[in-house]
Design an enzyme around this catalytic site. Structure first.
Site, PDB file in Angstrom:
ATOM      1  N   CYS A   8      51.435  71.348 -13.934  1.00 34.85           N
ATOM      2  CA  CYS A   8      51.144  70.325 -14.932  1.00 34.85           C
ATOM      3  C   CYS A   8      50.232  69.306 -14.259  1.00 34.85           C
ATOM      4  CB  CYS A   8      52.459  69.670 -15.360  1.00 34.85           C
ATOM      5  SG  CYS A   8      52.290  68.210 -16.391  1.00 34.85           S
ATOM      6  N   ASN A   9      49.110  69.018 -14.864  1.00 38.79           N
ATOM      7  CA  ASN A   9      48.181  68.064 -14.260  1.00 38.79           C
ATOM      8  C   ASN A   9      48.786  66.672 -14.169  1.00 38.79           C
ATOM      9  OD1 ASN A   9      45.114  68.961 -13.838  1.00 38.79           O
ATOM     10  ND2 ASN A   9      46.112  70.272 -15.338  1.00 38.79           N
ATOM     11  N   SER A  10      49.492  66.267 -15.235  1.00 40.59           N
ATOM     12  CA  SER A  10      50.064  64.915 -15.252  1.00 40.59           C
ATOM     13  C   SER A  10      51.093  64.769 -14.131  1.00 40.59           C
ATOM     14  CB  SER A  10      50.727  64.645 -16.603  1.00 40.59           C
ATOM     15  OG  SER A  10      49.831  64.927 -17.644  1.00 40.59           O
ATOM     16  N   GLU A  19      49.501  72.641 -29.494  1.00 45.59           N
ATOM     17  CA  GLU A  19      50.907  73.012 -29.682  1.00 45.59           C
ATOM     18  C   GLU A  19      51.224  73.333 -31.130  1.00 45.59           C
ATOM     19  OE1 GLU A  19      53.685  70.196 -27.863  1.00 45.59           O
ATOM     20  OE2 GLU A  19      52.628  70.692 -26.012  1.00 45.59           O
ATOM     21  N   ASP A  32      56.534  72.633 -15.570  1.00 47.86           N
ATOM     22  CA  ASP A  32      55.589  71.898 -16.415  1.00 47.86           C
ATOM     23  C   ASP A  32      56.400  70.987 -17.333  1.00 47.86           C
ATOM     24  OD1 ASP A  32      53.147  71.256 -17.821  1.00 47.86           O
ATOM     25  OD2 ASP A  32      53.787  72.608 -19.407  1.00 47.86           O
ATOM     26  N   SER A  33      55.701  70.089 -18.009  1.00 49.03           N
ATOM     27  CA  SER A  33      56.359  69.216 -18.972  1.00 49.03           C
ATOM     28  C   SER A  33      56.914  69.995 -20.168  1.00 49.03           C
ATOM     29  CB  SER A  33      55.356  68.183 -19.474  1.00 49.03           C
ATOM     30  OG  SER A  33      54.235  68.844 -20.021  1.00 49.03           O
ATOM     31  N   TYR A  67      54.447  64.597 -20.863  1.00 47.89           N
ATOM     32  CA  TYR A  67      54.358  63.789 -19.647  1.00 47.89           C
ATOM     33  C   TYR A  67      53.095  62.918 -19.670  1.00 47.89           C
ATOM     34  CZ  TYR A  67      57.979  66.285 -16.868  1.00 47.89           C
ATOM     35  OH  TYR A  67      59.136  66.798 -16.362  1.00 47.89           O
ATOM     36  N   GLY A  68      52.109  63.357 -20.403  1.00 48.90           N
ATOM     37  CA  GLY A  68      50.798  62.695 -20.387  1.00 48.90           C
ATOM     38  C   GLY A  68      50.843  61.227 -20.772  1.00 48.90           C
ATOM     39  N   CYS A 103      44.063  70.221 -17.983  1.00 47.10           N
ATOM     40  CA  CYS A 103      45.333  70.163 -18.716  1.00 47.10           C
ATOM     41  C   CYS A 103      45.773  71.595 -18.994  1.00 47.10           C
ATOM     42  CB  CYS A 103      45.159  69.392 -20.024  1.00 47.10           C
ATOM     43  SG  CYS A 103      46.644  69.335 -21.029  1.00 47.10           S
ATOM     44  N   THR A 104      47.083  71.790 -18.902  1.00 46.68           N
ATOM     45  CA  THR A 104      47.651  73.135 -19.096  1.00 46.68           C
ATOM     46  C   THR A 104      47.252  73.805 -20.405  1.00 46.68           C
ATOM     47  OG1 THR A 104      49.559  71.947 -19.975  1.00 46.68           O
ATOM     48  CG2 THR A 104      49.730  72.808 -17.728  1.00 46.68           C
ATOM     49  N   HIS A 105      47.073  72.984 -21.434  1.00 47.94           N
ATOM     50  CA  HIS A 105      46.851  73.545 -22.768  1.00 47.94           C
ATOM     51  C   HIS A 105      45.412  74.026 -23.014  1.00 47.94           C
ATOM     52  CE1 HIS A 105      50.550  71.389 -23.209  1.00 47.94           C
ATOM     53  NE2 HIS A 105      50.655  71.598 -24.507  1.00 47.94           N
TER      54      HIS A 105
HETATM   55  N1  DGL Z   1      51.271  69.667 -19.103  1.00 47.61           N
HETATM   56  C1  DGL Z   1      50.517  68.474 -19.338  1.00 47.61           C
HETATM   57  C2  DGL Z   1      49.298  68.420 -18.395  1.00 47.61           C
HETATM   58  O1  DGL Z   1      48.808  69.417 -17.885  1.00 47.61           O
HETATM   59  C3  DGL Z   1      50.040  68.367 -20.772  1.00 47.61           C
HETATM   60  C4  DGL Z   1      51.126  68.102 -21.757  1.00 47.61           C
HETATM   61  C5  DGL Z   1      51.872  66.802 -21.553  1.00 47.61           C
HETATM   62  O2  DGL Z   1      51.316  65.706 -21.749  1.00 47.61           O
HETATM   63  O3  DGL Z   1      53.031  66.881 -21.170  1.00 47.61           O
HETATM   64  O4  DGL Z   1      48.824  67.342 -18.127  1.00 47.61           O
END
Ligand code: DGL
Length: 269
Positions: free
Chosen positions: A74-76, A155, A11-12, A43-44, A187-189
């Site tokens: 990570c979705n991004s 976060e 993940d990012s 990463y977003g 999104c992961t969060h």
């Molecule tokens: N992990 C990223 C996602 O799921 C979210 C955090 C980021 O922008 O890096 O898109």
């Protein structure tokens, strides 16, 4: 690939620990190597090219660790780098992203419906969920909204309070999310704010926590490919980050539900 080889998850940053946690809850015996690219987070807001370059470097690390499966948690990164990563890894490991399992789920349960989706700018601007849902040919419409304030807010530990409630409300009241039959948390969060989002909708629509869907898919893929760890064996868990700080280590508690020891492994040199 031996069955005792680890599942690589990247993940990012540490947000992907929500997914790592869902996996450890479902298949606790599986060995796990987690890599959070905290040096390059978020990463977003990055370009697809930058995310692709980081993803390849992380895959090299996970392949060196002999991972049997690599999950882009990570979705991004799934939106920007999945095709490239899959081609790059080839037959060395199974590559899974966090988008396709959700599309499969939509295929099975959401024909003819309209879904809202929230995620980072990268995920939403890629339009990947809407495109893949359309390609199913089942009249599934995905309406997306970028909600870039949410990940940094979580976060910082800002959830389940009035500030987060107001920010969530501002986003969810946007026109694009009107008249939806369900909301995808892309999104992961966001599993951490699911209960607040549920409160906003007051049970009128389902809020879809994709981490459960992806964890189930990992279990299915391991079984189908005869890659699941053998009965009686228990694997270890290791958590790496590209940039270590005490604050990242403290925040792991939020995302994984328990304290974790982070190991620093820089990938940019
Ligand atoms: N992990 C990223 C996602 O799921 C979210 C955090 C980021 O922008 O890096 O898109």
């Amino acid at each position: 690939m031996p069955n005792s080889a680890p599942i690589g998850i990247f993940d990012s940053g540490i947000g992907g620990l929500t997914l790592a946690h869902a996996i450890t809850e479902l298949i606790p015996q599986e060995p796990i190597i987690y890599f959070g690219d905290t040096a390059h987070l978020p990463y977003g807001d990055k370009s697809a090219t930058a995310i692709q370059a980081y993803s390849v470097k992380i895959c090299n690390f996970l392949l060196d660790k002999n991972c049997k499966l690599i999950l882009i948690a990570c979705n991004s990164a799934s939106a920007a780098a999945y095709d490239l990563v899959k081609a790059y890894v080839g037959t060395k490991a199974v590559v899974v992203n966090v988008i396709d399992p959700v599309i499969q789920y939509l295929d099975q349960q959401w024909a003819g419906k309209t879904l809202g989706l929230i995620g980072t700018k990268q995920t939403v601007n890629s339009g990947i969920y809407a495109k893949k849902a359309l390609a199913l040919g089942k009249n599934i419409d995905v309406k997306s909204l970028a909600t870039p304030l949410l990940a940094p807010m979580i976060e910082e530990g800002f959830f389940n309070n009035t500030i987060s409630e107001q920010i969530i409300r501002e986003y969810l009241e946007q026109d694009v999310l009107k008249n939806i039959d369900g909301l995808i948390l892309a999104c992961t969060h966001y599993p951490l704010i699911k209960s607040q989002i549920d409160q906003f909708y007051q049970g009128s629509i389902p809020v879809i926590d994709t981490s459960q869907i992806v964890a189930n898919e990992i279990q299915t893929i391991l079984t189908k490919n005869d890659l699941a760890i053998q009965k009686g064996q228990v694997g270890s868990r290791q958590f790496y980050v590209s940039d270590y700080t005490d604050s990242f280590e403290k925040s792991t508690q939020i995302f994984f539900g328990e304290a974790i020891k982070l190991i620093q492994y820089p990938i940019w040199d």
